[in-house]
Design a protein around this motif. Structure first.
Motif, mmCIF file in Angstrom:
data_model
loop_
_atom_site.group_PDB
_atom_site.id
_atom_site.type_symbol
_atom_site.label_atom_id
_atom_site.label_comp_id
_atom_site.label_asym_id
_atom_site.label_seq_id
_atom_site.Cartn_x
_atom_site.Cartn_y
_atom_site.Cartn_z
ATOM 1 N N HIS A 1 0.693 5.198 -9.079
ATOM 2 C CA HIS A 1 -0.354 6.196 -9.263
ATOM 3 C C HIS A 1 -1.593 5.574 -9.900
ATOM 4 O O HIS A 1 -2.729 5.970 -9.593
ATOM 5 N N ALA A 2 -1.362 4.588 -10.792
ATOM 6 C CA ALA A 2 -2.481 3.939 -11.473
ATOM 7 C C ALA A 2 -2.050 2.562 -11.973
ATOM 8 O O ALA A 2 -0.868 2.322 -12.231
ATOM 9 N N ALA B 1 -6.187 -4.823 -7.196
ATOM 10 C CA ALA B 1 -6.967 -4.060 -6.214
ATOM 11 C C ALA B 1 -6.758 -4.608 -4.815
ATOM 12 O O ALA B 1 -6.696 -3.847 -3.842
ATOM 13 N N GLU C 1 -7.870 0.265 -12.966
ATOM 14 C CA GLU C 1 -8.802 0.224 -14.087
ATOM 15 C C GLU C 1 -8.496 -1.019 -14.921
ATOM 16 O O GLU C 1 -7.411 -1.598 -14.812
ATOM 17 N N ARG D 1 2.361 1.651 -3.620
ATOM 18 C CA ARG D 1 1.433 1.530 -4.746
ATOM 19 C C ARG D 1 1.638 2.622 -5.794
ATOM 20 O O ARG D 1 1.942 3.776 -5.466
ATOM 21 N N ARG E 1 0.844 -1.204 0.000
ATOM 22 C CA ARG E 1 0.000 0.000 0.000
ATOM 23 C C ARG E 1 0.878 1.253 0.000
ATOM 24 O O ARG E 1 0.537 2.259 -0.614
ATOM 25 N N GLY F 1 -5.322 -1.478 -3.594
ATOM 26 C CA GLY F 1 -6.537 -0.702 -3.385
ATOM 27 C C GLY F 1 -7.262 -0.481 -4.700
ATOM 28 O O GLY F 1 -6.644 -0.120 -5.705
ATOM 29 N N GLU F 2 -8.575 -0.660 -4.689
ATOM 30 C CA GLU F 2 -9.324 -0.636 -5.941
ATOM 31 C C GLU F 2 -9.432 0.750 -6.565
ATOM 32 O O GLU F 2 -9.704 0.883 -7.756
ATOM 33 N N GLU F 3 -9.188 1.799 -5.786
ATOM 34 C CA GLU F 3 -9.384 3.149 -6.303
ATOM 35 C C GLU F 3 -8.373 3.535 -7.376
ATOM 36 O O GLU F 3 -8.597 4.485 -8.122
ATOM 37 N N ILE F 4 -7.250 2.817 -7.487
ATOM 38 C CA ILE F 4 -6.254 3.163 -8.507
ATOM 39 C C ILE F 4 -6.279 2.204 -9.689
ATOM 40 O O ILE F 4 -5.492 2.354 -10.623
ATOM 41 N N LYS G 1 -8.833 -7.376 -10.103
ATOM 42 C CA LYS G 1 -9.190 -7.704 -8.720
ATOM 43 C C LYS G 1 -7.953 -8.026 -7.893
ATOM 44 O O LYS G 1 -7.865 -7.665 -6.717
#
Length: 464
Positions: A218-219, A232, A241, A216, A213, A236-239, A229
């Motif tokens: 930026h994306a 994520a 796609e 991690r 974490r 973390g799932e927020e970064i 998944k």
């Protein structure tokens, strides 16, 4: 130490404990000071200790790597004795597969303003590919190629300071803790593109969840929902796609050429013959393929079978094996005229597998009856043939099981099932236009990943 996660073997020449570390609070000359609030955070303290361990392990191992034959090329760049050039964008491509993906990005990026790109790789094969193709970049791009430095945290700080990129791109399964930590420390945006992660790798990484974490990127642009998944769960799932796999952007169906002039193999295999191709046969599956051959010849003595060993040094083995089994065979290099029905053509010439697929009625693609990862079953599909493969094709798992479910590829559990499929298909002429159209639709639904990745990279470069 046995439970520590490890770097991907394909990306790293020596099994070192890693990925472990967070370097954001380490200081050195010219670096930012330690954040006192972070210093009392137990997870940050643990990360710093692991960083020191990682640095120490690199210090122990680095002198030995000088004698690794695979690392001789570019050794001075790997240790920064020869510094890396400055660049706006740094793309890291571990080896051959990632080098081709980096080439896709390089040729697809179309910035309005001049942009300098540094592409690094770990292998001489990757370096050669990138060096040959770097001039394919657009007019606003200037591309340099180099070797990726050893991931010792202090070296990575030096490398990042020298390159001074606005963004860093890691391709597929690469997670280099030294580089990632240096990016965190310097505020450089890092993105994982065409990201993939196995469940096994995730479980190793999750031994140290807090560290990841901290590290991690930026994306993350993951190549599938399942990979997304797993990323994520780690970052973390927020970064995270999802994107279409970039490899689909290089695929296209084609109509096989017609006429003897277009395909020289028509002079040795007449179009009326039942021609079966066993392509890219690996050494590890030779016993199964030998049984398959005997079965085919016994069930249909009029078949013409093209046997393509994956590696030429296995030709002598096959000459001895076919002779011992009393199977009629002939070397491709000795074929001057149409071969008689019932002949096995042992292919000892290079560059003709696709031409053979263009003439075949049925095809088996090797590397799949033994757990060696499989060979390219998309090639016969592009020739309008729906091939049969064995159960082992992890190297092409990125294509997805939908290709099996849609009937474009037949998966056999055993050599007996593969033989039955080959015999059935050999009884009829293949509907090549229908197959190539089905492949075109399959590919079209999965393309566009390169465009999405380029847009993401350009947004990162434009961000303050």
């Amino acid at each position: 130490m046995a439970n520590l996660p490890r770097l991907q073997p394909a990306a790293f020449p020596l099994a070192l404990p890693g990925p472990l570390l967070y370097i954001g609070t380490i200081t050195s000359a010219g670096r930012r000071p330690i954040n006192k609030q972070a210093a009392v955070n137990p997870s940050k303290t643990s990360s710093r200790l692991l960083l020191l361990l990682y640095q120490w392990l690199w210090s122990l191992v680095l002198p030995c790597l000088r004698f690794n034959s695979r690392l001789q090329s570019g050794y001075d760049q790997r240790t920064l004795r020869t510094p890396l050039p400055a660049a706006d964008l740094w793309i890291q491509a571990a080896s051959v597969g990632e080098a081709y993906l980096a080439r896709q990005l390089m040729t697809s990026l179309q910035p309005c303003q001049p942009l300098t790109i540094l592409i690094t790789t770990n292998t001489s094969q990757g370096y050669d590919i990138l060096n040959r193709t770097k001039n394919e970049a657009g007019p606003t791009l200037r591309v340099a190629v180099g070797y990726f430095p050893f991931d010792k945290p202090s070296l990575m700080h030096q490398a990042l300071s020298a390159v001074a990129p606005r963004a860093v791109v890691l391709l597929e399964s690469e997670l280099w803790p030294g580089l990632m930590a240096a990016c965190k420390a310097e505020g450089v945006k890092l993105v994982v593109v065409n990201g993939r992660m196995t469940e096994r790798s995730l479980q190793r990484y999750l031994h140290w969840p807090a560290i990841w974490r901290d590290l991690r990127p930026h994306a993350v642009l993951a190549m599938s929902p399942a990979d997304g998944k797993r990323f994520a769960a780690l970052f973390g799932e927020e970064i995270v796609e999802t994107m279409a796999n970039m490899k689909f952007d290089t695929l296209q169906s084609r109509q096989p050429p017609a006429g003897a002039a277009a395909n020289p193999l028509r002079t040795i295999v007449e179009t009326t013959e039942k021609f079966v191709v066993l392509g890219s046969v690996r050494q590890e599956e030779e016993k199964e393929v030998s049984r398959l051959l005997c079965h085919l010849c016994r069930r249909d003595p009029r078949l013409i079978i093209g046997l393509f060993p994956r590696h030429m040094h296995r030709l002598r083995h096959w000459q001895q094996e076919l002779t011992a089994r009393h199977l009629p065979w002939q070397l491709r290099s000795q074929c001057r005229h149409a071969v008689p029905a019932g002949t096995i053509i042992l292919w000892d010439t290079m560059g003709e597998l696709t031409k053979a697929y263009d003439l075949a009625r049925s095809v088996f693609v090797g590397g799949s009856l033994a757990p060696v990862g499989g060979q390219n079953f998309l090639e016969p599909l592009s020739s309008g043939i729906r091939p049969v493969i064995g159960p082992h094709w992890r190297n092409f798992a990125w294509v997805g099981r939908e290709i099996i479910e849609q009937g474009l590829v037949h998966e056999a559990r055993t050599w007996q099932e593969a033989a039955a499929y080959l015999l059935e298909q050999a009884e009829q002429l293949p509907d090549r236009p229908r197959t190539t159209e089905a492949l075109r639709l399959f590919i079209a639904d999965r393309q566009g990943g390169t465009t999405k990745a380029c847009r993401k990279i350009m947004r990162l470069l434009a961000a303050p």
